[in-house]
Design an enzyme around this catalytic site. Structure first.
Site, PDB file in Angstrom:
ATOM      1  N   LYS A  82     -12.035  -1.715  -7.433  1.00  0.00           N
ATOM      2  CA  LYS A  82     -11.215  -2.868  -7.021  1.00  0.00           C
ATOM      3  C   LYS A  82     -11.406  -3.175  -5.766  1.00  0.00           C
ATOM      4  CE  LYS A  82      -7.309  -1.158  -9.842  1.00  0.00           C
ATOM      5  NZ  LYS A  82      -6.872  -1.979 -10.988  1.00  0.00           N
ATOM      6  N   ASP A 113      -8.882  10.432  -7.288  1.00  0.00           N
ATOM      7  CA  ASP A 113      -8.998   9.049  -7.915  1.00  0.00           C
ATOM      8  C   ASP A 113      -8.348   7.946  -6.961  1.00  0.00           C
ATOM      9  OD1 ASP A 113      -9.030   6.565  -9.210  1.00  0.00           O
ATOM     10  OD2 ASP A 113      -8.359   7.300 -11.092  1.00  0.00           O
ATOM     11  N   TYR A 156      -3.305   7.664 -14.115  1.00  0.00           N
ATOM     12  CA  TYR A 156      -3.919   6.636 -15.129  1.00  0.00           C
ATOM     13  C   TYR A 156      -5.515   6.721 -14.492  1.00  0.00           C
ATOM     14  CZ  TYR A 156      -5.881   2.421 -17.433  1.00  0.00           C
ATOM     15  OH  TYR A 156      -6.406   1.768 -17.966  1.00  0.00           O
TER      16      TYR A 156
HETATM   17  N1  HOZ Z   1      -4.949  -0.710 -14.656  1.00  0.00           N
HETATM   18  C1  HOZ Z   1      -4.318  -1.804 -14.067  1.00  0.00           C
HETATM   19  C2  HOZ Z   1      -2.988  -1.421 -13.456  1.00  0.00           C
HETATM   20  N2  HOZ Z   1      -2.841  -0.143 -12.831  1.00  0.00           N
HETATM   21  C3  HOZ Z   1      -4.267  -2.728 -15.073  1.00  0.00           C
HETATM   22  C4  HOZ Z   1      -5.368  -3.769 -14.859  1.00  0.00           C
HETATM   23  C5  HOZ Z   1      -5.183  -4.998 -15.677  1.00  0.00           C
HETATM   24  O1  HOZ Z   1      -4.419  -5.079 -16.537  1.00  0.00           O
HETATM   25  O2  HOZ Z   1      -5.694  -6.019 -15.447  1.00  0.00           O
END
Ligand code: HOZ
Length: 429
Positions: free
Chosen positions: A267, A239, A144
């Protein structure tokens, strides 16, 4: 445990926000529960609207290495805020942040700040295309990279959790340039290069997958990707939105000793504020406007509050000498506890772990090394396990296909409580 206030808050939210949430996986849909609304978080403790307290293993999906609301980060944000919250003009915070990233991440010689990991990966792919003059790129099933159009094909994380890995709204024209390969399967990438090598701008991957649950790459797989991309003149993009600064000071590239051409970050480098970044070799990064012709921009890119928080975060990472050894020790202890508990409870499962990120897959499969194996997991069993854990005061990711994060801030006593709660939950399955 009572959840009345969270239930009311969710009812209210659903009237004005689609599904009541601003990011789908938070809705707890795949675990069949009402989402818990957070009132506050401090250190490793989350308190919800009903006053229930949890040991946090989500860590805001990774960044809270030192726990929530850390004094140094709060102080950096408040000191910066006094001088203005957004300029849309350069400030020295941005240079300081760039210098720190360059000092810590082995392959980065220049870096551009953006406001999220999604922006970082979208920009990195555009840059790779601009640099190579090619249009296609290789992505791995179950990885992802945020919600940019060209990545929402066999995507992990919330898209996979909710059964929409190929989102409607992505045009065929966009999708045709995303070439799919299987994680940990080098021949699947070789085949794509043999067929379309001269069209491939880049290979992008999570150097440890975290969005189909934790899936560990073999060193040969990573090295093979490095060799293949070099051979065909394509760029290798790591990534590191999850792994950057979490697996090592220099991320997965330092951990595995394999350097990509471009790296995306997010993040952690905002200390909890909305930040992303992409960086790499100078000659590639200088393709970006205003030096080169590849365009990317943003009023909030390099925002002073986000930079101040990120500088405090990276400085703490740099100064905390036992950061990675302590997280490794705590996570190994948790992993050992979970493996023993599985035996005691007579439950089949696989624990994948690298450093402080891990996933317990409820599967009969002896290993989980790719998306197909991850998909053998019993997600209903995970949902029951999640519910039991929540009720014992442990806040896990609300999906089988995400990570459990151990933080530096977790105490040994908290790790023991997690192991105990894990056993209680497994016994009840
Ligand atoms: N993409 C995030 C998990 N790998 C989720 C982010 C969220 O829902 O805050």
């Amino acid at each position: 445990m009572e959840f009345n206030n969270s239930i009311l808050a969710f009812e209210r939210a659903q009237k004005s926000i689609p599904g009541g949430v601003n990011s789908p996986v938070r809705a707890f849909k795949s675990v069949g529960l009402n989402p818990v609304f957070v009132k506050k978080a401090k250190g490793t403790t989350i308190t919800d609207l009903d006053g229930n307290q949890y040991i946090d293993c989500l860590a805001s999906w990774g960044p809270m290495l030192f726990g929530h609301a850390h004094e140094r980060i709060l102080q950096a944000i408040s000191e910066a805020a006094v001088n203005g919250t957004s300029f849309g003009a350069p400030s020295q915070y941005e240079t300081e942040m760039a210098e720190l990233i360059i000092k810590m991440v082995p392959s980065i010689e220049m870096v551009r700040m953006v406001s999220s990991g999604t922006e970082a990966t979208m920009s990195a792919i555009r840059l790779a295309r601009g640099y190579t003059g090619r249009e296609a790129f290789v992505k791995f099933a179950g990885n992802y990279h945020g919600h940019g159009d060209s990545f929402l094909i066999k995507a992990g994380s919330g898209a996979m959790t909710l059964g929409i890995p190929n989102s409607p709204g992505i045009t065929k024209g966009t999708a045709k340039d995303t070439l799919m390969a299987e994680y940990n399967n080098l021949p699947s990438v070789e085949a794509l290069f043999l067929e379309r090598g001269s069209e491939i701008a880049a290979v992008i991957l999570e150097p440890v997958a975290g969005n189909m649950g934790v899936v560990v790459p073999t060193k040969e797989f990573l090295q093979g990707l490095r060799d293949l991309t070099t051979k065909y003149g394509a760029l290798l993009i790591f990534d590191e939105v999850i792994t950057g600064f979490r697996l090592a000071r220099g991320g997965a590239q330092e951990y595995f000793g394999i350097l990509p051409d471009l790296t995306t970050l997010g993040k952690i480098i905002g200390g909890g504020l909305p930040v992303g970044a992409y960086g790499g070799r100078k000659e590639i990064m200088e393709m970006m406007a205003p030096v080169g012709p590849v365009y990317q921009a943003g009023t909030l890119s390099g925002n002073p509050l986000a930079m101040a928080a990120g500088i405090a975060m990276l400085t703490m990472i740099d100064e905390t000498k036992d950061l990675y050894s302590a997280m490794e020790r705590k996570a190994a202890r948790l992993e050992k506890g979970i493996l023993e508990n599985l035996k005691i409870a007579g439950i089949k499962g696989v624990v994948n772990r690298v450093g402080s990120m891990m996933t317990l897959f409820f599967t009969e499969s002896p290993k989980v090394t790719n998306l197909d194996e991850a998909m053998t997991s019993d997600t209903e069993r995970y949902a029951s396990y999640f519910k039991q854990s929540l009720e014992s005061g442990i806040y896990l990711a609300p999906s089988q296909f995400e990570c459990l994060f151990v933080s530096y801030a977790h105490t040994d006593e908290e790790i023991d409580r997690m192991i105990d709660a894990n056993l209680q939950a497994l016994i009840k399955l």
